[in-house]
Design a protein around this motif. Sequence first.
Motif, PDB file in Angstrom:
ATOM      1  N   ILE A 196      14.094   0.598   3.984  1.00 46.42           N
ATOM      2  CA  ILE A 196      14.369   1.490   2.849  1.00 46.42           C
ATOM      3  C   ILE A 196      14.672   0.665   1.607  1.00 46.42           C
ATOM      4  O   ILE A 196      14.246   0.994   0.500  1.00 46.42           O
ATOM      5  CB  ILE A 196      15.535   2.445   3.173  1.00 46.42           C
ATOM      6  CG1 ILE A 196      15.107   3.464   4.221  1.00 46.42           C
ATOM      7  CG2 ILE A 196      16.033   3.146   1.912  1.00 46.42           C
ATOM      8  CD1 ILE A 196      16.251   4.305   4.769  1.00 46.42           C
ATOM      9  N   GLY A 197      15.380  -0.438   1.792  1.00 48.34           N
ATOM     10  CA  GLY A 197      15.743  -1.310   0.670  1.00 48.34           C
ATOM     11  C   GLY A 197      14.596  -2.160   0.144  1.00 48.34           C
ATOM     12  O   GLY A 197      14.765  -2.892  -0.823  1.00 48.34           O
ATOM     13  N   GLY A 198      13.425  -2.101   0.782  1.00 47.28           N
ATOM     14  CA  GLY A 198      12.273  -2.831   0.281  1.00 47.28           C
ATOM     15  C   GLY A 198      12.005  -4.156   0.962  1.00 47.28           C
ATOM     16  O   GLY A 198      11.196  -4.957   0.470  1.00 47.28           O
ATOM     17  N   ALA A 199      12.633  -4.428   2.092  1.00 45.03           N
ATOM     18  CA  ALA A 199      12.435  -5.707   2.778  1.00 45.03           C
ATOM     19  C   ALA A 199      11.017  -5.865   3.307  1.00 45.03           C
ATOM     20  O   ALA A 199      10.568  -6.980   3.555  1.00 45.03           O
ATOM     21  CB  ALA A 199      13.438  -5.861   3.919  1.00 45.03           C
ATOM     22  N   GLY A 200      10.285  -4.747   3.451  1.00 46.30           N
ATOM     23  CA  GLY A 200       8.903  -4.815   3.921  1.00 46.30           C
ATOM     24  C   GLY A 200       7.985  -5.534   2.958  1.00 46.30           C
ATOM     25  O   GLY A 200       6.904  -5.989   3.338  1.00 46.30           O
ATOM     26  N   LYS A 201       8.384  -5.665   1.701  1.00 41.85           N
ATOM     27  CA  LYS A 201       7.573  -6.395   0.718  1.00 41.85           C
ATOM     28  C   LYS A 201       7.606  -7.897   0.965  1.00 41.85           C
ATOM     29  O   LYS A 201       6.716  -8.619   0.539  1.00 41.85           O
ATOM     30  CB  LYS A 201       8.071  -6.094  -0.696  1.00 41.85           C
ATOM     31  CG  LYS A 201       7.896  -4.642  -1.094  1.00 41.85           C
ATOM     32  CD  LYS A 201       8.535  -4.359  -2.436  1.00 41.85           C
ATOM     33  CE  LYS A 201       8.465  -2.870  -2.741  1.00 41.85           C
ATOM     34  NZ  LYS A 201       9.277  -2.511  -3.894  1.00 41.85           N
ATOM     35  N   ARG A 202       8.654  -8.358   1.647  1.00 42.62           N
ATOM     36  CA  ARG A 202       8.811  -9.799   1.894  1.00 42.62           C
ATOM     37  C   ARG A 202       8.534 -10.195   3.335  1.00 42.62           C
ATOM     38  O   ARG A 202       8.111 -11.308   3.592  1.00 42.62           O
ATOM     39  CB  ARG A 202      10.223 -10.236   1.532  1.00 42.62           C
ATOM     40  CG  ARG A 202      10.511 -10.087   0.075  1.00 42.62           C
ATOM     41  CD  ARG A 202      11.878 -10.603  -0.221  1.00 42.62           C
ATOM     42  NE  ARG A 202      11.897 -10.980  -1.632  1.00 42.62           N
ATOM     43  CZ  ARG A 202      12.622 -11.924  -2.120  1.00 42.62           C
ATOM     44  NH1 ARG A 202      13.402 -12.616  -1.334  1.00 42.62           N
ATOM     45  NH2 ARG A 202      12.598 -12.206  -3.394  1.00 42.62           N
ATOM     46  N   THR A 203       8.826  -9.300   4.279  1.00 42.95           N
ATOM     47  CA  THR A 203       8.689  -9.628   5.699  1.00 42.95           C
ATOM     48  C   THR A 203       7.942  -8.512   6.413  1.00 42.95           C
ATOM     49  O   THR A 203       8.304  -7.337   6.291  1.00 42.95           O
ATOM     50  CB  THR A 203      10.083  -9.813   6.348  1.00 42.95           C
ATOM     51  OG1 THR A 203      10.804 -10.784   5.601  1.00 42.95           O
ATOM     52  CG2 THR A 203       9.974 -10.260   7.781  1.00 42.95           C
ATOM     53  N   GLU A 204       6.929  -8.887   7.158  1.00 42.59           N
ATOM     54  CA  GLU A 204       6.088  -7.912   7.867  1.00 42.59           C
ATOM     55  C   GLU A 204       6.893  -7.064   8.860  1.00 42.59           C
ATOM     56  O   GLU A 204       6.578  -5.892   9.076  1.00 42.59           O
ATOM     57  CB  GLU A 204       4.964  -8.654   8.593  1.00 42.59           C
ATOM     58  CG  GLU A 204       3.943  -7.745   9.230  1.00 42.59           C
ATOM     59  CD  GLU A 204       3.164  -6.918   8.202  1.00 42.59           C
ATOM     60  OE1 GLU A 204       2.775  -5.781   8.555  1.00 42.59           O
ATOM     61  OE2 GLU A 204       2.957  -7.372   7.066  1.00 42.59           O
ATOM     62  N   PHE A 205       7.945  -7.652   9.469  1.00 44.51           N
ATOM     63  CA  PHE A 205       8.754  -6.929  10.455  1.00 44.51           C
ATOM     64  C   PHE A 205       9.335  -5.641   9.888  1.00 44.51           C
ATOM     65  O   PHE A 205       9.482  -4.650  10.593  1.00 44.51           O
ATOM     66  CB  PHE A 205       9.886  -7.845  10.955  1.00 44.51           C
ATOM     67  CG  PHE A 205      10.826  -7.183  11.915  1.00 44.51           C
ATOM     68  CD1 PHE A 205      10.432  -6.882  13.206  1.00 44.51           C
ATOM     69  CD2 PHE A 205      12.122  -6.848  11.525  1.00 44.51           C
ATOM     70  CE1 PHE A 205      11.293  -6.273  14.096  1.00 44.51           C
ATOM     71  CE2 PHE A 205      12.993  -6.238  12.412  1.00 44.51           C
ATOM     72  CZ  PHE A 205      12.576  -5.951  13.705  1.00 44.51           C
ATOM     73  N   PHE A 206       9.658  -5.638   8.600  1.00 46.34           N
ATOM     74  CA  PHE A 206      10.261  -4.463   7.975  1.00 46.34           C
ATOM     75  C   PHE A 206       9.235  -3.538   7.339  1.00 46.34           C
ATOM     76  O   PHE A 206       9.603  -2.539   6.728  1.00 46.34           O
ATOM     77  CB  PHE A 206      11.280  -4.900   6.914  1.00 46.34           C
ATOM     78  CG  PHE A 206      12.432  -5.668   7.478  1.00 46.34           C
ATOM     79  CD1 PHE A 206      13.348  -5.059   8.305  1.00 46.34           C
ATOM     80  CD2 PHE A 206      12.583  -7.018   7.195  1.00 46.34           C
ATOM     81  CE1 PHE A 206      14.411  -5.756   8.834  1.00 46.34           C
ATOM     82  CE2 PHE A 206      13.643  -7.733   7.714  1.00 46.34           C
ATOM     83  CZ  PHE A 206      14.555  -7.102   8.539  1.00 46.34           C
ATOM     84  N   ASN A 207       7.957  -3.863   7.458  1.00 47.30           N
ATOM     85  CA  ASN A 207       6.903  -3.047   6.869  1.00 47.30           C
ATOM     86  C   ASN A 207       6.422  -2.036   7.912  1.00 47.30           C
ATOM     87  O   ASN A 207       5.480  -2.287   8.662  1.00 47.30           O
ATOM     88  CB  ASN A 207       5.758  -3.939   6.389  1.00 47.30           C
ATOM     89  CG  ASN A 207       4.772  -3.174   5.542  1.00 47.30           C
ATOM     90  OD1 ASN A 207       5.031  -2.045   5.137  1.00 47.30           O
ATOM     91  ND2 ASN A 207       3.645  -3.784   5.275  1.00 47.30           N
ATOM     92  N   PHE A 208       7.067  -0.898   7.984  1.00 50.57           N
ATOM     93  CA  PHE A 208       6.705   0.163   8.923  1.00 50.57           C
ATOM     94  C   PHE A 208       7.083   1.505   8.297  1.00 50.57           C
ATOM     95  O   PHE A 208       7.707   1.570   7.252  1.00 50.57           O
ATOM     96  CB  PHE A 208       7.402  -0.035  10.279  1.00 50.57           C
ATOM     97  CG  PHE A 208       8.883   0.209  10.257  1.00 50.57           C
ATOM     98  CD1 PHE A 208       9.409   1.411  10.708  1.00 50.57           C
ATOM     99  CD2 PHE A 208       9.756  -0.761   9.780  1.00 50.57           C
ATOM    100  CE1 PHE A 208      10.770   1.631  10.683  1.00 50.57           C
ATOM    101  CE2 PHE A 208      11.117  -0.538   9.755  1.00 50.57           C
ATOM    102  CZ  PHE A 208      11.626   0.656  10.206  1.00 50.57           C
ATOM    103  N   ASN A 209       6.696   2.579   8.947  1.00 49.93           N
ATOM    104  CA  ASN A 209       6.977   3.920   8.438  1.00 49.93           C
ATOM    105  C   ASN A 209       8.433   4.284   8.749  1.00 49.93           C
ATOM    106  O   ASN A 209       8.726   4.912   9.755  1.00 49.93           O
ATOM    107  CB  ASN A 209       6.011   4.934   9.061  1.00 49.93           C
ATOM    108  CG  ASN A 209       6.255   6.334   8.554  1.00 49.93           C
ATOM    109  OD1 ASN A 209       6.943   6.558   7.562  1.00 49.93           O
ATOM    110  ND2 ASN A 209       5.690   7.306   9.237  1.00 49.93           N
ATOM    111  N   TRP A 210       9.345   3.892   7.868  1.00 48.25           N
ATOM    112  CA  TRP A 210      10.768   4.124   8.099  1.00 48.25           C
ATOM    113  C   TRP A 210      11.124   5.600   8.000  1.00 48.25           C
ATOM    114  O   TRP A 210      12.136   6.031   8.538  1.00 48.25           O
ATOM    115  CB  TRP A 210      11.623   3.302   7.138  1.00 48.25           C
ATOM    116  CG  TRP A 210      11.381   3.590   5.690  1.00 48.25           C
ATOM    117  CD1 TRP A 210      10.549   2.905   4.852  1.00 48.25           C
ATOM    118  CD2 TRP A 210      11.972   4.620   4.902  1.00 48.25           C
ATOM    119  NE1 TRP A 210      10.572   3.450   3.602  1.00 48.25           N
ATOM    120  CE2 TRP A 210      11.447   4.512   3.599  1.00 48.25           C
ATOM    121  CE3 TRP A 210      12.894   5.636   5.173  1.00 48.25           C
ATOM    122  CZ2 TRP A 210      11.809   5.379   2.574  1.00 48.25           C
ATOM    123  CZ3 TRP A 210      13.252   6.494   4.152  1.00 48.25           C
ATOM    124  CH2 TRP A 210      12.711   6.352   2.874  1.00 48.25           C
TER     125      TRP A 210
END
Length: 185
Positions: free
Chosen positions: A43-57
């Motif tokens: 939610i905080g945008g960590a998916g922009k930096r790390t693939e692990f956090f890039n999911f449908n939250w």
Amino acid sequence: MEFILEPWPWYISGPLIALVMYLLLYFGKTFGMSSNLRTMCAIGGAGKRTEFFNFNWKAQRWNLVVVLGAIIGGFIAHHYLSNPTNITLNPTTVESLEHYGFANSGKSLIPDELYGLDALKSIKGLAILILGGFLVGFGTRYAGGCTSGHAITGLSSLQRPSLIAVIGFFTGGLAMIHLIFPLIF
């Protein structure tokens, strides 16, 4: 009139946990607290930096309600439903804890020496919290979930990796309290 609360008996709390687990499994959901940290980072945008956090939250928003409920429930239980009485501990345990520097063993549920604000002011207390937090986070990620996720959801859905993880959690806890804890204190 004084209202004295007792813990819920197993025959009430056990079936309620089973009912919640049945409903989660029925609706295709899994329970676990550690997955919420990943959701909050996404939610905080960590998916922009790390693939692990890039999911449908957004599909996990329901689980954030569990965290909110745990926080609110803990607050209500501590401030309104707790009975501030001494805890009956074995005298040998009290003596052992006093030997390690815990002054009020059995007088509260959590020791001030570990969880009080003074613990944050000492290098030792701060190091224990930071290192402990890192190890819990690493272990949770390495095991693919936390104790609540594996012990409640994983075991109730008969997952072998969860059984192995729970055995590891308990073995690690026993090793910590009997081998490492005396070295720290």
